[in-house]
Design a protein around this motif. Sequence first.
Motif, PDB file in Angstrom:
ATOM      1  N   GLU A  67       0.833  -1.204   0.000  1.00 11.61           N
ATOM      2  CA  GLU A  67       0.000   0.000   0.000  1.00 11.61           C
ATOM      3  C   GLU A  67       0.866   1.253   0.000  1.00 11.61           C
ATOM      4  O   GLU A  67       0.580   2.222  -0.706  1.00 11.61           O
ATOM      5  N   VAL A  68       1.930   1.248   0.779  1.00 14.26           N
ATOM      6  CA  VAL A  68       2.840   2.395   0.844  1.00 14.26           C
ATOM      7  C   VAL A  68       3.535   2.605  -0.493  1.00 14.26           C
ATOM      8  O   VAL A  68       3.612   3.737  -0.997  1.00 14.26           O
ATOM      9  N   ASN A  69       4.062   1.541  -1.092  1.00 11.37           N
ATOM     10  CA  ASN A  69       4.760   1.652  -2.373  1.00 11.37           C
ATOM     11  C   ASN A  69       3.819   2.086  -3.498  1.00 11.37           C
ATOM     12  O   ASN A  69       4.257   2.718  -4.468  1.00 11.37           O
ATOM     13  N   ARG A  70       2.552   1.757  -3.378  1.00  6.20           N
ATOM     14  CA  ARG A  70       1.592   2.075  -4.440  1.00  6.20           C
ATOM     15  C   ARG A  70       1.093   3.521  -4.348  1.00  6.20           C
ATOM     16  O   ARG A  70       0.897   4.180  -5.367  1.00  6.20           O
ATOM     17  N   ASN A  71       0.875   4.029  -3.132  1.00  7.61           N
ATOM     18  CA  ASN A  71       0.127   5.274  -2.966  1.00  7.61           C
ATOM     19  C   ASN A  71       0.911   6.452  -2.400  1.00  7.61           C
ATOM     20  O   ASN A  71       0.367   7.551  -2.330  1.00  7.61           O
ATOM     21  N   PHE A  72       2.149   6.243  -1.983  1.00  7.23           N
ATOM     22  CA  PHE A  72       2.890   7.346  -1.372  1.00  7.23           C
ATOM     23  C   PHE A  72       4.169   7.639  -2.145  1.00  7.23           C
ATOM     24  O   PHE A  72       4.714   6.772  -2.826  1.00  7.23           O
ATOM     25  N   GLU A  73       4.643   8.880  -2.006  1.00  6.24           N
ATOM     26  CA  GLU A  73       5.864   9.300  -2.696  1.00  6.24           C
ATOM     27  C   GLU A  73       7.087   8.655  -2.048  1.00  6.24           C
ATOM     28  O   GLU A  73       6.991   7.981  -1.021  1.00  6.24           O
ATOM     29  N   ASP A  74       8.259   8.937  -2.662  1.00  9.44           N
ATOM     30  CA  ASP A  74       9.493   8.266  -2.236  1.00  9.44           C
ATOM     31  C   ASP A  74       9.840   8.516  -0.776  1.00  9.44           C
ATOM     32  O   ASP A  74      10.143   7.580  -0.028  1.00  9.44           O
ATOM     33  N   ILE A  75       9.832   9.776  -0.336  1.00 10.49           N
ATOM     34  CA  ILE A  75      10.267  10.085   1.029  1.00 10.49           C
ATOM     35  C   ILE A  75       9.284   9.555   2.070  1.00 10.49           C
ATOM     36  O   ILE A  75       9.715   8.910   3.050  1.00 10.49           O
ATOM     37  N   PRO A  76       7.959   9.764   1.951  1.00 12.54           N
ATOM     38  CA  PRO A  76       7.046   9.115   2.904  1.00 12.54           C
ATOM     39  C   PRO A  76       7.194   7.589   2.927  1.00 12.54           C
ATOM     40  O   PRO A  76       7.109   6.968   3.989  1.00 12.54           O
ATOM     41  N   ILE A 131      -5.968  -0.925   6.953  1.00 15.58           N
ATOM     42  CA  ILE A 131      -5.299  -0.612   5.682  1.00 15.58           C
ATOM     43  C   ILE A 131      -6.331  -0.178   4.629  1.00 15.58           C
ATOM     44  O   ILE A 131      -6.106   0.775   3.875  1.00 15.58           O
ATOM     45  N   ALA A 132      -7.465  -0.857   4.589  1.00 13.60           N
ATOM     46  CA  ALA A 132      -8.494  -0.543   3.590  1.00 13.60           C
ATOM     47  C   ALA A 132      -9.088   0.839   3.806  1.00 13.60           C
ATOM     48  O   ALA A 132      -9.549   1.486   2.855  1.00 13.60           O
ATOM     49  N   ASP A 133      -9.082   1.317   5.055  1.00 10.68           N
ATOM     50  CA  ASP A 133      -9.727   2.580   5.399  1.00 10.68           C
ATOM     51  C   ASP A 133      -8.734   3.733   5.512  1.00 10.68           C
ATOM     52  O   ASP A 133      -9.078   4.817   5.955  1.00 10.68           O
ATOM     53  N   THR A 134      -7.481   3.506   5.106  1.00 13.48           N
ATOM     54  CA  THR A 134      -6.438   4.502   5.340  1.00 13.48           C
ATOM     55  C   THR A 134      -6.357   5.522   4.210  1.00 13.48           C
ATOM     56  O   THR A 134      -6.608   5.205   3.050  1.00 13.48           O
ATOM     57  N   VAL A 135      -5.988   6.750   4.580  1.00 12.73           N
ATOM     58  CA  VAL A 135      -5.761   7.823   3.608  1.00 12.73           C
ATOM     59  C   VAL A 135      -4.349   8.368   3.754  1.00 12.73           C
ATOM     60  O   VAL A 135      -3.636   8.528   2.774  1.00 12.73           O
ATOM     61  N   THR A 136      -3.942   8.628   4.986  1.00 14.84           N
ATOM     62  CA  THR A 136      -2.609   9.162   5.247  1.00 14.84           C
ATOM     63  C   THR A 136      -1.684   8.059   5.757  1.00 14.84           C
ATOM     64  O   THR A 136      -2.141   6.996   6.195  1.00 14.84           O
ATOM     65  N   LEU A 137      -0.378   8.338   5.717  1.00 12.78           N
ATOM     66  CA  LEU A 137       0.604   7.381   6.227  1.00 12.78           C
ATOM     67  C   LEU A 137       0.427   7.168   7.723  1.00 12.78           C
ATOM     68  O   LEU A 137       0.569   6.040   8.218  1.00 12.78           O
ATOM     69  N   GLN A 138       0.088   8.228   8.454  1.00 13.62           N
ATOM     70  CA  GLN A 138      -0.119   8.105   9.897  1.00 13.62           C
ATOM     71  C   GLN A 138      -1.293   7.177  10.207  1.00 13.62           C
ATOM     72  O   GLN A 138      -1.227   6.393  11.169  1.00 13.62           O
ATOM     73  N   GLU A 139      -2.338   7.240   9.406  1.00 18.94           N
ATOM     74  CA  GLU A 139      -3.491   6.355   9.615  1.00 18.94           C
ATOM     75  C   GLU A 139      -3.114   4.904   9.335  1.00 18.94           C
ATOM     76  O   GLU A 139      -3.558   3.993  10.044  1.00 18.94           O
ATOM     77  N   LEU A 140      -2.296   4.704   8.309  1.00 11.75           N
ATOM     78  CA  LEU A 140      -1.876   3.337   7.991  1.00 11.75           C
ATOM     79  C   LEU A 140      -1.070   2.739   9.143  1.00 11.75           C
ATOM     80  O   LEU A 140      -1.267   1.588   9.532  1.00 11.75           O
TER      81      LEU A 140
END
Length: 421
Positions: free
Chosen positions: A236-245, A374-383
């Motif tokens: 999920e992180v690799n798919r939806n967030f930029e490199d630094i996050p 994970i299914a309900d997450t929007v931000t990295l902090q929520e994940l």
Amino acid sequence: MSLHKLVVVIGAATAKVGPVFFGFLLSKYWGHSEYATFLLLANFAAFISSFPTLGGVPQILSSGRLSNPGYEIKRNINVSISLVILFQLGYLLYWFFVQKNGSNVEAIRGWSWFLSSLFYSIGLVLYGLANALLNAKERWLIASLCSVGVYLSPVVFAFAIGGSLEGRNYFIIVLYAFLFFSSCAVYFLSVTRFFKIGFSFSPKVIFFEWRGLLKHFKVSFFGVACLWGFYLAAEEVNRNFEDIPSAIYSLSFQLFSVSIFIPSVLGGVLVPYLSNRINRKSNVEKVKMWSFFVYIFIASSFSIIVMLLSDYLIKLYGFENYPDMARDVFIKMQIAAVLASVAAYRIQELIVYSRYLVLSAGGCVWLVVMMYGIADTVTLQELVLSFVWAYFAVLLFYLFDFVFIKMVLMGLIKIGYKRKH
């Protein structure tokens, strides 16, 4: 804690720093994107190796309470090796016909991904079996020292060989995975030869050990569920967030892994120790009580250190543009690590008494809560918060299980007392 056991814990903890150091070097010299790819690979390799490893390792560690521990060890090694071959063949077909052209994560589509996952996952199985065998024989110091060599040598050689190959970022990860596999293979072959344990590379072994296969599934399910959740989070992180996050998550997860690795090292000592002395009730209860407080102290101490060093880590890894996000993610993951360490104490106690169905049920609880988060997450902090809720839920499950069992036992004792009088 005796000096001998302290050396064991320090040595094993030092070994776990190997992948963390490799991730740091990737982040510094190859890029945040490569760091995130490596963590995704590490999570996937851990998942695909989890059924063979987590099915066999706990049974090997607790074999001392059985009448024929040698047979139990040999059987588990045979089943684990056979499963490794079947799983790799199955994944090759799935990757080639499904993921190679259809994955949402670009890194998964290349042959470098399959080769890396092949080497890394097989290496994890071989390492886990060899380490469990040494721990079951109470050769803890040897296991600890070998772990340092197995985990640190691939990092040194990978950068010695691959550092000059600029412009081929994927190669360094493939090289590291291959070197890790090589060191684990040498470790496994050396240990099995020393103890004269025979094993087979033939997949047909598991069909003659179908009871062992079913037991493998029952024993390993909790770990399989957790590692599947780890992989889903990393994907999920690799798919939806930029490199630094993505790199922030990678570092926080590696620090989380180090934090929970120390209780797992203690479990490698505690489970065989209790299994070999299960009939000495007074000594067993004393060790269990002591280990519970040690687990809490170690996990809490490491979490405090991470929080105190968070600003330094932000500068070291180049996260200055996301300082608040990085601190928040570090804190949440360390809270999850403390909860996971307390749960680990209960898990290892259940392994000693072979209560694998309770572990499987706990795995279901953890995975359901994690997947919902994970299914309900929007931000990295929520994940990352999903880790906290998942471990909190499974810890409550184990505590209520303990209370329920205690209530049943007390009720049976009272009924027996009334009948007697």
